[in-house]
Scaffold this motif. Structure first.
Motif, PDB file in Angstrom:
ATOM      1  N   HIS A   1      17.469  14.156 -40.655  1.00 24.25           N
ATOM      2  CA  HIS A   1      16.734  12.927 -40.367  1.00 24.25           C
ATOM      3  C   HIS A   1      15.220  13.118 -40.355  1.00 24.25           C
ATOM      4  O   HIS A   1      14.475  12.183 -40.629  1.00 24.25           O
ATOM      5  N   LEU A   2      14.766  14.318 -40.057  1.00 25.91           N
ATOM      6  CA  LEU A   2      13.338  14.613 -40.185  1.00 25.91           C
ATOM      7  C   LEU A   2      12.930  14.623 -41.658  1.00 25.91           C
ATOM      8  O   LEU A   2      11.863  14.121 -42.022  1.00 25.91           O
ATOM      9  N   ASN A   3      13.783  15.164 -42.506  1.00 30.03           N
ATOM     10  CA  ASN A   3      13.492  15.184 -43.937  1.00 30.03           C
ATOM     11  C   ASN A   3      13.432  13.776 -44.532  1.00 30.03           C
ATOM     12  O   ASN A   3      12.659  13.504 -45.451  1.00 30.03           O
ATOM     13  N   LYS A   4      14.254  12.886 -44.006  1.00 31.94           N
ATOM     14  CA  LYS A   4      14.247  11.494 -44.471  1.00 31.94           C
ATOM     15  C   LYS A   4      13.119  10.678 -43.828  1.00 31.94           C
ATOM     16  O   LYS A   4      12.887   9.544 -44.211  1.00 31.94           O
ATOM     17  N   GLU A   5      12.471  11.271 -42.819  1.00 32.97           N
ATOM     18  CA  GLU A   5      11.429  10.606 -42.031  1.00 32.97           C
ATOM     19  C   GLU A   5      11.987   9.439 -41.216  1.00 32.97           C
ATOM     20  O   GLU A   5      11.278   8.496 -40.891  1.00 32.97           O
ATOM     21  N   PHE A   6      13.276   9.525 -40.882  1.00 32.62           N
ATOM     22  CA  PHE A   6      13.879   8.524 -40.010  1.00 32.62           C
ATOM     23  C   PHE A   6      13.483   8.779 -38.558  1.00 32.62           C
ATOM     24  O   PHE A   6      13.462   7.860 -37.738  1.00 32.62           O
ATOM     25  N   ILE A   7      13.209  10.045 -38.225  1.00 33.31           N
ATOM     26  CA  ILE A   7      12.750  10.401 -36.888  1.00 33.31           C
ATOM     27  C   ILE A   7      11.500  11.265 -37.013  1.00 33.31           C
ATOM     28  O   ILE A   7      11.233  11.849 -38.065  1.00 33.31           O
ATOM     29  N   PHE A   8      10.729  11.334 -35.913  1.00 34.85           N
ATOM     30  CA  PHE A   8       9.518  12.153 -35.861  1.00 34.85           C
ATOM     31  C   PHE A   8       9.435  12.824 -34.499  1.00 34.85           C
ATOM     32  O   PHE A   8       9.999  12.342 -33.517  1.00 34.85           O
ATOM     33  N   PHE A   9       8.706  13.937 -34.441  1.00 33.17           N
ATOM     34  CA  PHE A   9       8.437  14.571 -33.163  1.00 33.17           C
ATOM     35  C   PHE A   9       7.641  13.612 -32.283  1.00 33.17           C
ATOM     36  O   PHE A   9       6.822  12.835 -32.772  1.00 33.17           O
ATOM     37  N   SER A  10       7.873  13.676 -30.982  1.00 34.30           N
ATOM     38  CA  SER A  10       7.171  12.759 -30.097  1.00 34.30           C
ATOM     39  C   SER A  10       7.045  13.350 -28.700  1.00 34.30           C
ATOM     40  O   SER A  10       7.743  14.292 -28.341  1.00 34.30           O
ATOM     41  N   PHE A  11       6.136  12.748 -27.923  1.00 35.83           N
ATOM     42  CA  PHE A  11       5.929  13.146 -26.537  1.00 35.83           C
ATOM     43  C   PHE A  11       5.827  11.883 -25.686  1.00 35.83           C
ATOM     44  O   PHE A  11       5.019  11.008 -25.969  1.00 35.83           O
ATOM     45  N   ALA A  12       6.667  11.786 -24.671  1.00 36.27           N
ATOM     46  CA  ALA A  12       6.614  10.623 -23.783  1.00 36.27           C
ATOM     47  C   ALA A  12       7.448  10.900 -22.547  1.00 36.27           C
ATOM     48  O   ALA A  12       8.317  11.781 -22.543  1.00 36.27           O
ATOM     49  N   SER A  13       7.190  10.148 -21.493  1.00 37.33           N
ATOM     50  CA  SER A  13       7.956  10.316 -20.251  1.00 37.33           C
ATOM     51  C   SER A  13       9.226   9.482 -20.261  1.00 37.33           C
ATOM     52  O   SER A  13      10.128   9.705 -19.463  1.00 37.33           O
ATOM     53  N   ASN A  14       9.292   8.500 -21.157  1.00 39.92           N
ATOM     54  CA  ASN A  14      10.476   7.639 -21.244  1.00 39.92           C
ATOM     55  C   ASN A  14      11.434   8.215 -22.280  1.00 39.92           C
ATOM     56  O   ASN A  14      11.182   8.135 -23.471  1.00 39.92           O
ATOM     57  N   VAL A  15      12.530   8.801 -21.840  1.00 42.85           N
ATOM     58  CA  VAL A  15      13.419   9.459 -22.783  1.00 42.85           C
ATOM     59  C   VAL A  15      14.882   9.161 -22.466  1.00 42.85           C
ATOM     60  O   VAL A  15      15.248   8.876 -21.329  1.00 42.85           O
ATOM     61  N   SER A  16      15.714   9.240 -23.510  1.00 41.76           N
ATOM     62  CA  SER A  16      17.161   9.130 -23.363  1.00 41.76           C
ATOM     63  C   SER A  16      17.787  10.451 -23.770  1.00 41.76           C
ATOM     64  O   SER A  16      17.189  11.237 -24.505  1.00 41.76           O
ATOM     65  N   LEU A  17      19.001  10.690 -23.286  1.00 38.82           N
ATOM     66  CA  LEU A  17      19.707  11.932 -23.599  1.00 38.82           C
ATOM     67  C   LEU A  17      20.649  11.738 -24.772  1.00 38.82           C
ATOM     68  O   LEU A  17      21.076  10.631 -25.069  1.00 38.82           O
TER      69      LEU A  17
END
Length: 205
Positions: free
Chosen positions: A46-62
């Protein structure tokens, strides 16, 4: 599924929260190596497809895994906390009996499945941080619309209805990624199919 991210447009999905001040926080839990390897495979794809990206935030799901019938594991993200905060969209999905009522006198039917369209819609840039999920490697956010969230199916139905609005209830019906084209005369049916395919091509579906 498509292999690259589409561009932003007016159908980018925007999430409306009941309480904008509520923050989502989750703690990591222990995970065995075979699951970590499956996660890595998902992330690389999914990173190769650019569907997701690295991120930083306090609001997260597992993330979590569900077991398929063949005992293999299906990777998914636990958005229950986020879903509890999202305002419901009451846009109606097409009922099966209404579809049958429109096509019952037709002699010619063509069914199209356009599952590729699921990844054509992006998250609105203002809401991408709400999709962040965390694992041991890092945290990531989605750019494509997610069907783990409530309202996504109705939003997608709205999008497809708008795309083919000109032909709805004349000779086509839509239920999510399924399009039914119906006609009484073969010559007209061929023309109807061409019109639908041409429209889908115009919007890159």
């Amino acid at each position: 599924m498509i292999n690259q991210l589409s561009s932003h447009h007016i159908y980018d999905h925007k999430i409306e929260l009941i309480d904008e001040k509520t923050f989502l926080r989750s703690r990591l839990y222990q995970m065995f190596n075979h699951k970590l390897q499956k996660i890595k495979k998902y992330l690389i794809e999914h990173l190769n497809k650019e569907f997701i990206f690295f991120s930083f935030a306090s609001n997260v799901s597992l993330i979590l895994f569900t077991e398929k019938k063949d005992k293999s594991l299906h990777f998914c993200i636990n958005y229950r906390k986020l879903n509890a905060l999202i305002k419901w969209n009451h846009y109606s999905l097409l009922l099966i009996d209404k579809t049958l009522a429109h096509i019952q006198e037709s002699k010619y039917l063509t069914w199209l499945n356009i599952i590729v369209a699921f990844n054509k819609l992006q998250m609105h840039s203002d809401n991408e941080d709400l999709t962040i999920f965390i694992i041991f490697f890092n945290s990531y956010k989605y750019h494509v619309m997610l069907f783990e969230l409530i309202n996504e199916l109705t939003f997608y139905q709205h999008y497809m209805n708008d795309v083919l609005f000109k032909y709805l209830y004349q000779f086509c019906q839509i239920y999510l990624d399924d399009i039914i084209i119906y006609s009484k005369i073969l010559k007209k049916h061929k023309w109807h199919v061409w019109l639908i395919l041409n429209k889908l091509r115009e919007v890159d579906l």
